[in-house]
Design an enzyme around this catalytic site. Structure first.
Site, mmCIF file in Angstrom:
data_model
loop_
_atom_site.group_PDB
_atom_site.id
_atom_site.type_symbol
_atom_site.label_atom_id
_atom_site.label_comp_id
_atom_site.label_asym_id
_atom_site.label_seq_id
_atom_site.Cartn_x
_atom_site.Cartn_y
_atom_site.Cartn_z
ATOM 1 N N ARG A 167 3.384 -1.462 15.779
ATOM 2 C CA ARG A 167 2.042 -0.118 16.760
ATOM 3 C C ARG A 167 2.539 0.180 17.974
ATOM 4 N NH1 ARG A 167 2.575 -5.220 16.010
ATOM 5 N NH2 ARG A 167 2.461 -6.879 17.522
ATOM 6 N N GLU B 183 0.906 -1.127 0.006
ATOM 7 C CA GLU B 183 0.479 0.375 0.039
ATOM 8 C C GLU B 183 0.612 1.488 0.231
ATOM 9 O OE1 GLU B 183 -0.295 -2.598 1.760
ATOM 10 O OE2 GLU B 183 -2.414 -2.694 2.770
ATOM 11 N N LYS C 26 -1.717 -11.041 3.154
ATOM 12 C CA LYS C 26 -0.189 -10.130 2.021
ATOM 13 C C LYS C 26 0.298 -11.855 0.564
ATOM 14 C CE LYS C 26 1.586 -7.201 5.464
ATOM 15 N NZ LYS C 26 2.081 -6.460 6.266
ATOM 16 N N GLU D 167 -3.868 -6.317 17.352
ATOM 17 C CA GLU D 167 -2.343 -6.830 16.471
ATOM 18 C C GLU D 167 -1.698 -7.646 17.539
ATOM 19 O OE1 GLU D 167 -0.795 -5.524 12.115
ATOM 20 O OE2 GLU D 167 0.252 -4.915 13.504
HETATM 21 O O1 F6P Z 1 0.336 -5.288 8.167
HETATM 22 C C1 F6P Z 1 0.741 -5.428 9.476
HETATM 23 C C2 F6P Z 1 1.796 -4.519 9.277
HETATM 24 O O2 F6P Z 1 3.153 -4.871 9.007
HETATM 25 C C3 F6P Z 1 1.888 -3.500 10.682
HETATM 26 O O3 F6P Z 1 2.301 -4.596 12.054
HETATM 27 C C4 F6P Z 1 2.632 -2.253 10.602
HETATM 28 O O4 F6P Z 1 2.681 -1.556 11.467
HETATM 29 C C5 F6P Z 1 1.890 -2.483 9.433
HETATM 30 O O5 F6P Z 1 1.958 -3.337 8.554
HETATM 31 C C6 F6P Z 1 2.868 -1.045 8.766
HETATM 32 O O6 F6P Z 1 3.891 -2.338 7.963
HETATM 33 P P1 F6P Z 1 5.129 -0.895 7.801
HETATM 34 O O7 F6P Z 1 5.435 -0.072 8.853
HETATM 35 O O8 F6P Z 1 6.626 -2.112 7.526
HETATM 36 O O9 F6P Z 1 5.218 -0.408 6.313
#
Ligand code: F6P
Length: 544
Positions: free
Chosen positions: A268, A213, A512, A353
Site C-alpha cells: 500500500r 487474482e 486466501k 490494512e
Molecule cells: O491481500 C493483500 C495484499 O497482500 C496487499 O497488501 C497487497 O497490496 C495486495 O495483496 C497485492 O499483493 P501483490 O502486490 O503481492 O500482488
C-alpha cells in the site's frame, strides 16, 4: 517510559470524559470558536503550499497539549527517525518500511545496504523505458506505437497508480492507462474491447508475483496478446513490476523487462516504486518525477517540522482524539474534486490494512481502539447519498474535506459552487441547527405552529460534527504526491501512537488460505471439512 505513556493516555482520556471549564462538553466545537476569535489561525497549519484546517474539530488547547504530550511520551519523533534510518519497524516480518527512500532522496539505508543507490538505478531504468515508450522508440511487435498501457495488479499494486492516473491523466497525456484488478473476468471483459493488442503494453504488477487474482488475469491477458501479435512477440508487449524475480522469470518475462523493488516496500506504500511504472508511461516521466518530488517535500516536512506544526502528526493526533477520546469509529474522506474520485479507495487500503490491528508490537492485546473505518466519495455527489447520516445520524462521523483552489477547467462558476458546497458542509456539520433556529425559520416561512412542533425534531441538527479541511493550491503531480505522502505519514504516526505494526497485514491471509480448498470443491473435489453454511452454498452453486 511506560509510566509516562500511561499518564499521557490518561490525560487525553480524562479530557474526553470531563466537561470543559466553561461547562461545554468535550465533543462540542462551537463554544471553542465563541471563546477564541483566533481559533482558525491557531488551529490551521500550512506546509509547502498546503493548508490543513483542524479548527472545526473539538480539539481545545488543553486537548492539543495532551495529545502532543502523548506523541512525545510515545517517542513519535524517535520512532519516526528509526523508520527513516531503515530499522526493522515492521517487527513481525523483520523488515524496514522505507517507502520514503523510493522518492529519490539520497541517503537511505536498509539492512546495511545503500537503499537509495538501488532506488536510483531502478528509477533510471524506469525513466529510460517510459521515455522510449512515450517517444515511440519502443514499439509493439507490428511496429506500431503503444497507445495504451494495461496494469494488471490488485490492492497496493493497483489502487495507488489507478488513483493517480484518475487524478492526473488528460487527453493530452502520452498513453491511455487501464487498470485490471479483480479476478472477476467481467473486469477484463469490460476493458478488452477498448484495447488493440498490437498497441497495448501490459505491466504485470505484483510485489509477490503469486497473488491469485493477478496471476489469473495475467494468464488471460497473455493469451489475448499471443492471439493478437503471435506467441513469439508477446515478450515485447510485457513487463513485470515485482520483488519476486524468480517468479517473473518463471512467467517468461525477460530480465530487462523486470523492474524490481525490495520487500521493505509495503504494497500500500508502493506506488512510488516500479509499481508506478504505468504512471510514468501514461502520464509521462516528468509527471511521475513531480509526484515523487511532492512526496519528498512531505517527507522533509514530516522529518523536520516540530510536532505542533507537523501536518501528518496533527492529522494522526486528531484521529486519536476522535477514535479513542470521543469514540468515533469511522471517518469519511470527501475530496471536492472529481479527479480525486479514487482517493478514498486508496486511503481505505492504506489506512485500514495498516491500522486494522488488535495487538501491540509486543503481541499484547491493545488497550484501546485502533483503525477507523474509512469510506468516501467525491463531493458534491456524497451530499446526495450518505451525508444525511453524517449530519443527523446517531453516531458522529468525522470527515476530511479536500478542496482545490485553482481548477484546470474554464468554468469558474461551477468551481465556485463546488467550493461553496464543500465549505457549507463543514460549516453545517459543525454548526448544526438548534430548535430555536428551526422555529424562527419556519415561523418566518409562515408555517402553522402545530406543524412546526410536529416537524421540529426532524429538522434539528445536533452539529458539533468534526471536519478537517485540506486545501490544495492546485491539483497536479506535485501536490498529489504531497497529499498521498501526508496520509502515509499519518498512518505511520498512528502506528506509533497506538503501538501497533502498521506495516504487516496478516489478517488478509486466512481468506486466501481458505480459498484453495473451496476452489477445489468448486472444481469437483471433496468439500469435506467445510462448515455447514459453506457446504450448503457449495451445493447450491453446483446445482443444475
Ligand atoms: O491481500 C493483500 C495484499 O497482500 C496487499 O497488501 C497487497 O497490496 C495486495 O495483496 C497485492 O499483493 P501483490 O502486490 O503481492 O500482488
Amino acid at each position: 517510559m511506560a509510566q509516562e505513556l500511561a499518564a499521557a493516555w490518561a490525560a487525553v482520556m480524562a479530557l474526553a470524559r470531563t466537561p470543559r471549564p466553561d461547562g461545554s462538553t468535550p465533543a462540542s466545537i462551537r463554544p471553542l470558536f465563541a471563546a477564541d476569535p483566533e481559533r482558525f489561525r491557531r488551529f490551521s497549519h500550512a506546509a509547502d503550499g498546503l493548508l490543513l484546517d483542524l479548527s472545526k474539530t473539538a480539539m481545545s488547547d488543553a486537548v492539543r497539549t495532551a495529545l502532543l504530550g502523548l506523541a512525545r511520551a510515545a517517542d513519535l519523533p524517535g520512532r519516526r527517525d528509526a523508520m527513516a534510518r531503515g530499522e526493522a519497524v515492521n517487527v513481525t516480518e523483520r523488515r524496514a518500511a522505507l517507502h520514503m527512500a523510493l522518492r529519490g532522496e539520497g541517503g537511505f539505508r536498509a539492512g546495511g545496504e545503500d537503499a537509495s543507490a538501488e532506488v536510483a538505478g531502478v528509477l533510471g531504468r524506469m525513466r529510460d523505458f517510459a521515455q522510449a515508450v512515450t517517444e515511440g522508440r519502443l514499439r509493439g511487435a507490428t511496429g506500431e506505437r503503444f497507445t495504451d498501457v494495461l496494469n494488471i495488479g490488485i490492492g497496493g499494486s493497483d489502487l495507488g497508480p489507478a488513483m493517480v492516473a484518475r487524478a492526473l491523466w488528460t487527453p493530452a497525456s502520452p498513453l491511455r492507462p487501464h487498470y485490471l484488478g479483480n479476478v472477476d473476468a467481467h473486469a477484463w471483459e469490460e476493458i478488452r474491447p477498448r484495447l488493440d493488442p498490437r498497441r497495448t503494453l501490459v505491466l504485470v504488477a505484483s510485489k509477490t508475483f503469486t497473488t491469485q487474482e493477478t496471476m489469473t488475469n495475467a494468464a488471460l491477458v497473455r493469451a489475448w496478446l499471443a492471439e493478437g501479435v503471435g506467441e513469439a512477440a508477446v515478450g515485447g508487449h510485457l513487463a513485470a513490476l515485482s520483488t519476486n524475480l524468480k517468479a517473473t522469470a518463471g512467467f517468461g518475462i525477460a530480465e530487462d523487462r523486470v523492474f524490481p523493488f525490495r520487500d521493505w516496500v509495503g504494497g500500500r506504500f508502493s506506488l512510488w516504486s516500479s509499481i508506478g511504472l504505468s504512471l510514468a508511461v501514461a502520464l509521462g516521466w516528468e509527471a511521475f518525477d513531480r509526484l515523487l518530488a511532492g512526496a519528498r517535500a512531505m517527507d522533509a516536512h514530516f522529518l523536520s517540522a516540530p510536532l505542533e506544526a507537523n501536518l501528518p502528526v496533527l492529522l494522526a493526533l486528531a484521529e486519536v482524539w476522535h477514535v479513542n477520546g470521543l469514540g468515533y469509529a469511522t471517518r469519511a474522506v470527501l475530496p471536492y474534486d472529481e479527479r480525486l474520485a479514487r482517493l478514498p479507495a486508496h486511503l481505505q487500503q492504506l489506512e485500514m490494512e495498516s491500522l486494522g490491528k488488535r495487538v501491540t508490537l509486543a503481541g499484547k492485546p491493545v488497550g484501546h481502539d485502533t483503525g477507523a473505518v474509512v469510506f468516501g466519495e467525491p463531493g458534491t455527489n456524497a451530499q446526495h447519498s450518505f451525508m444525511q447520516l453524517i449530519h443527523q445520524g446517531t453516531r458522529p462521523v468525522p470527515a476530511d474535506i479536500i478542496l482545490v483552489k485553482r481548477p484546470d477547467h474554464a468554468h469558474p462558476d461551477s468551481h465556485r459552487k463546488l467550493l461553496a458546497n464543500g465549505l457549507a458542509q463543514s460549516a453545517a456539520l459543525m454548526r448544526g441547527k438548534t430548535e430555536a433556529e428551526v422555529r424562527a425559520e419556519m415561523t418566518a416561512a409562515g408555517t402553522e405552529p402545530a406543524e412546526i412542533e410536529r416537524l421540529l425534531p426532524h429538522r434539528v441538527f445536533p452539529g458539533d460534527r468534526p471536519t478537517a479541511t485540506l486545501l490544495l493550491p492546485h491539483l497536479d503531480a506535485f501536490t498529489l504526491g504531497q497529499v498521498v505522502a501526508l496520509y502515509e505519514h499519518k498512518v505511520a504516526s498512528l502506528g506509533i501512537l497506538w503501538d501497533i505494526n502498521a506495516f504487516d497485514q496478516w489478517g488478509v491471509e486466512l481468506g486466501k488460505q481458505l480459498t484453495g480448498p473451496i476452489l477445489k470443491a468448486l472444481e469437483g473435489d471433496t468439500a469435506e471439512g467445510q462448515d455447514g453454511s459453506t457446504l450448503g452454498l457449495l451445493a447450491a452453486l453446483r446445482e443444475g
